[in-house]
Design a protein around this motif. Structure first.
Motif, PDB file in Angstrom:
ATOM      1  N   ARG A 233      -1.743   3.369  -1.255  1.00 14.74           N
ATOM      2  CA  ARG A 233      -0.713   3.058  -0.084  1.00 14.74           C
ATOM      3  C   ARG A 233       0.379   2.097  -0.816  1.00 14.74           C
ATOM      4  O   ARG A 233       1.535   2.562  -0.705  1.00 14.74           O
ATOM      5  CB  ARG A 233      -1.115   1.677   0.938  1.00 14.74           C
TER       6      ARG A 233
ATOM      7  N   ALA B 245       2.660   4.884  -2.343  1.00 14.83           N
ATOM      8  CA  ALA B 245       3.359   5.309  -1.249  1.00 14.83           C
ATOM      9  C   ALA B 245       4.432   4.633  -1.206  1.00 14.83           C
ATOM     10  O   ALA B 245       6.048   5.209  -1.133  1.00 14.83           O
ATOM     11  CB  ALA B 245       2.675   5.577   0.023  1.00 14.83           C
TER      12      ALA B 245
ATOM     13  N   ARG C 145       1.616   8.644   3.122  1.00 18.83           N
ATOM     14  CA  ARG C 145       0.723   7.740   4.117  1.00 18.83           C
ATOM     15  C   ARG C 145      -0.064   8.402   5.136  1.00 18.83           C
ATOM     16  O   ARG C 145      -0.851   7.810   5.767  1.00 18.83           O
ATOM     17  CB  ARG C 145       1.788   6.953   4.741  1.00 18.83           C
TER      18      ARG C 145
ATOM     19  N   ILE D 268      -4.656   3.453   5.566  1.00 16.68           N
ATOM     20  CA  ILE D 268      -4.365   1.780   5.402  1.00 16.68           C
ATOM     21  C   ILE D 268      -5.689   0.983   5.837  1.00 16.68           C
ATOM     22  O   ILE D 268      -6.220   0.090   5.203  1.00 16.68           O
ATOM     23  CB  ILE D 268      -3.269   1.410   5.993  1.00 16.68           C
TER      24      ILE D 268
ATOM     25  N   GLU E  24       0.199   2.237   9.833  1.00 14.43           N
ATOM     26  CA  GLU E  24       0.084   0.685   9.837  1.00 14.43           C
ATOM     27  C   GLU E  24       0.571   0.118  10.988  1.00 14.43           C
ATOM     28  O   GLU E  24       1.666   0.530  11.715  1.00 14.43           O
ATOM     29  CB  GLU E  24       1.068   0.539   8.476  1.00 14.43           C
TER      30      GLU E  24
END
Ligand code: AMP
Ligand code: MG
Length: 502
Positions: free
Chosen positions: A382, A385, A435, A440, A477
């Protein structure tokens, strides 16, 4: 047990092709009656996918049904027979010692799915076990299976969980529960081993034909369907294990009875997600040698497939020596197929849109940057990213902060940058794409334990519900959910162990 018919869900009609076609591979058996079933979770989305009346099932009658106390009229539950290599040692008879198959339903997409209980009491296959399941492991299977599904990884799923109102004896008394599990089928490598160990070639052929018709219909009219089956299973398992490795999933008990012919992940016992990257990670308390450690999963899958080839051998031609040689060649190709799938996954994780020769080195070297650094595997991608989407040093801070010593990372980053800059993709687009494949939220060990503890000790299912909700959208997220993205505190992760729950 004489079970009165349930009235609420008359459209819950089952087919029974397994029982019809594969006599000798099961025993008709009934669930043990339980004192006070309570439905603690019904998977509404899955129920609807199966064409069931979710609202009607989310009821006291549903609890009776999902505990096995009262089954819809005409259901003939069976315990399936299978064998298996457990930690390398062969048992010619394992079988459903605490599970029962209710039957098959055709889902809304026309797919045939098994519906089965886990924890429904003793069967002729129970050996020394009590046939029961404790609430904690039932919830663990529910959580992790649904998380895997949301990650897009082939898996069996949880349709319902009930508590039974009785205690089961483990190291201590624990609330008993029954999980209702949905699977493409419950046929395992161990199912084939069971038949071959008995020398029943007629049944072996029936089983192979059944599996081909149900899971590999494209092979049906080919010249060599059984060779095709071996090749196809190797391919599906290579793809599956690659997906596990891409998300840091450790199954924990990859016995041959826990490897499906459908290519779905099955039997969430001591499984867990790796937090900080260490290829030797093993969580299961009984896996003392690390046989099923993270990095061993591809070679162990290959080993299991060799056991499958052995079981299939009687169907693979008159000249057994030649068949063995040909099977070895197919098995020898597994690693390359696995690496192919793994690298496809890693390209997406690293935000690479083209294929280039040194991608494999670039991907493995990124993992090497994490070794010995206590870097959280999930977070690292993450943060990468973020780097892809940002400009300059600021976007890199988050990534560097994950490392105790970022020297190796510093040497790697320019290689990756050069590689992605050679592709004409807008940074924001690339970050977004990364993502969408790098979760996440994964089932963090401390969050899973927290949810299980609250349910088992206090009957409080709020943390379980909340965790399930978070894991349903693993890539998206959400500001309020920061705590779910954090690795376990050192106090939990140091020496973290999982248990089979049997
Ligand atoms: P597993 O480790 O869950 O894949 O199970 C391996 C074998 O042990 C299977 O044959 C199970 O049915 C059996 N088994 C596991 N737990 C129990 C139990 N509590 N009672 C009876 N059989 C069990
Ligand atoms: Mg099993």
């Amino acid at each position: 047990m004489s079970a009165p018919a349930v009235t609420v869900n008359t459209d819950f009609s089952f087919d029974n092709t397994y029982a019809r076609d594969l006599e000798g591979l099961y025993v008709p058996w009934q669930a043990a009656e339980v004192p006070a079933p309570k439905l603690i979770k019904l998977n509404h989305a899955l129920a609807e996918e199966l064409g069931l009346d979710a609202k009607a099932l989310d009821s006291a009658e549903g609890a009776q049904m999902f505990s096995g106390n009262q089954l819809p009229h005409g259901i003939k539950t069976i315990a399936q027979a299978y064998a298996g290599h457990q930690f390398g040692g062969f048992s010619p008879q394992l079988g459903d010692g605490r599970a029962l198959l209710l039957g098959e339903v055709i889902d809304k997409n026309g797919k045939r799915r098994d519906i089965a209980f886990k924890g429904s009491g003793r069967t002729p296959f129970s050996r020394g076990g009590d046939g029961k399941a404790a609430l904690g492991p039932v919830l663990r299977e529910y959580i992790i299976g649904e998380a895997m599904h949301a990650l897009g990884i082939p898996t069996t799923r949880a349709l319902a969980a009930v508590t039974t109102g009785e205690f089961v004896r483990r190291e201590r008394n624990l609330p008993g529960a029954v999980l209702t599990r949905v699977a493409a089928s419950h046929i395992r490598v161990g199912t084939f081993q069971f038949v071959t160990a008995r020398g029943d070639e007629v049944l072996l052929r029936k089983l192979a034909d059944y599996v081909i018709a149900r899971h590999y219909p494209e092979l049906k009219d080919s010249d060599d369907p059984y060779w095709g089956l071996l090749r196809a299973l190797c391919e599906r398992q290579a793809a599956l294990i690659a997906r596990w490795m891409n998300v840091g999933f450790i199954h924990g008990v990859m016995n041959t009875d826990n490897m499906t012919l459908s290519g779905e992940t099955i039997d969430y016992g001591p499984c867990a997600f790796m937090d900080h990257y260490n290829p030797a990670t093993v969580f299961s308390s009984i896996d003392e040698q690390g046989r099923y450690a993270y990095m061993n999963q591809p070679p162990i899958a290959n080993w299991n497939l060799a056991r499958f080839a052995e079981a299939l051998l009687p169907l693979l031609g008159e000249d057994q020596d030649q068949a063995v040689a040909q099977a070895m060649e197919i098995l020898g190709g597994f690693q390359a197929r696995y690496e192919h799938h793994w690298l496809q996954g890693m390209r997406l994780k690293l935000g690479l849109t083209r294929e280039e020769d040194d991608d494999y080195a670039l991907a493995t070297d990124f993992l090497k940057t994490m070794e010995g650094q206590s870097v959280d595997f999930t977070q690292a991608f993450r943060r990468l990213a973020d780097v892809a989407g940002g400009q300059g040093n600021l976007s890199e801070i988050g990534l560097h902060k994950l490392y105790a010593d970022d020297a190796v990372l510093k040497a790697w980053l320019p290689r990756w940058r050069a590689r992605i800059e050679a592709e004409a993709v807008e940074p924001a687009k690339r970050a977004q794409a990364m993502r969408a494949v790098n979760p996440i939220y994964v089932p963090r060990n401390h969050k899973v334990e927290e949810a299980l503890d609250a349910a088992v000790a206090l009957g409080n299912y709020a943390p379980f519900e909340q965790l399930l909700a978070v894991l349903q959208r693993p890539f998206e997220e959400r500001a309020a959910l920061a705590a779910y993205a954090e690795p376990a505190p050192a106090s939990v992760s140091a020496g973290y162990q999982t248990f089979c729950g049997t």
